[in-house]
Design an enzyme around this catalytic site. Structure first.
Site, PDB file in Angstrom:
ATOM      1  CB  SER A 148      41.915  44.646  36.636  1.00  0.00           C
ATOM      2  OG  SER A 148      41.163  44.511  37.840  1.00  0.00           O
ATOM      3  CE1 TYR A 161      37.985  40.953  35.226  1.00  0.00           C
ATOM      4  CE2 TYR A 161      39.687  41.475  36.535  1.00  0.00           C
ATOM      5  CZ  TYR A 161      38.803  41.976  35.753  1.00  0.00           C
ATOM      6  OH  TYR A 161      38.821  43.297  35.814  1.00  0.00           O
TER       7      TYR A 161
END
Length: 258
Positions: A148, A161
């Protein structure tokens, strides 16, 4: 360039989290390029939908329901891949869950552990058994881990995350160092704001709309399409990227240039 280099004809691929979003788009693109695709997802209904879409388009696919955070299930995924198609050539480790939403001092550690299990531990497990299979075959192969933009630029209130996605880059680089000499390439793709159910859920959790947030997330003032991320993964799976390993390819509309 030889156009055959970007073909995946004759290759066997695994895509995890392939029931929806980027995973579904990636599985469909790999199949369209000629790969036989194992569609792995924890949800049997969405996995079946992706397989149906591939077969309707003339491709070859088989669904395997898998909890990628469970080692025995990942081992079984690889066993079924080999039992179904005889080998493995490439894999896209895409499965992930929605980011956490609290600052560190308010963190729910059960949520933290779940995010780390699904978004990082699963990548390690998949790599472990994918690489074992490639080594057993004595063949070259390509592994793509989906990170990401949060792998390189942290966001507030997403500690689990961000930690998981930073870890994906660490695993990718370590894998590239350990197995380049055996002909196994390991790379990462770092999506930015992509129009997936998970992205929209994260926006909803923070009270934003796509229209409000897109200018802050992309130089193009739009969010990306799952198919645009799929193209990056397909290239890294193909022989066209044969001199690329240990690399993190950002697909983020210029977000990281700011």
């Amino acid at each position: 360039m030889n156009p055959n280099l970007v073909s995946l004809e004759g290759k066997v691929a695994i895509v995890t989290g392939a029931g929806v979003g980027m995973g579904a788009a990636t599985a469909q693109l790999l199949a369209a390029r000629g790969a036989k695709v194992i569609v792995s997802d924890i949800n049997p209904a969405t996995a079946a939908e992706t397989v149906a879409a591939i077969r309707d388009a003339g491709g070859t696919a088989h669904a395997v329901v898998t909890n990628v955070a469970d080692e025995r299930e990942v081992e079984a995924l690889l066993a079924e891949t080999v039992a179904t198609y005889g080998r493995l050539d490439c894999a896209v480790n895409n499965a992930a869950i929605t980011p956490d939403t609290l600052p560190i001092h308010e963190a729910d550690m059960a949520v933290f552990d779940k995010v780390l299990n699904v978004d990082l531990r699963s990548v390690m497990l998949c790599m472990k058994y994918e690489i074992r299979q490639l080594l057993a075959q004595g063949s070259h192969g390509s592994i793509v881990n989906i990170g990401s933009v949060s792998s390189v630029r942290p966001q507030p209130n997403n500690a689990a995350y961000v930690a998981a996605k930073h870890g994906v880059i660490g695993l990718t680089k370590t894998g590239s160092l350990e197995y380049a000499g055996r002909g196994i390439r390991v790379n990462a793709v770092l999506p930015g704001a992509i129009d997936t159910p998970m992205f929209r859920a994260a926006l909803d959790a923070n009270g934003f709309t796509v229209e409000q947030y897109a200018p802050a997330l992309s130089l193009f003032n739009r969010i990306g399409k799952p198919e645009e991320v799929a193209e990056a993964s397909a290239w890294l799976c193909s022989d066209a990227s044969s001199y690329v390993t240990g690399h993190s390819l950002a697909v983020e509309g210029g977000y990281l240039t700011r």
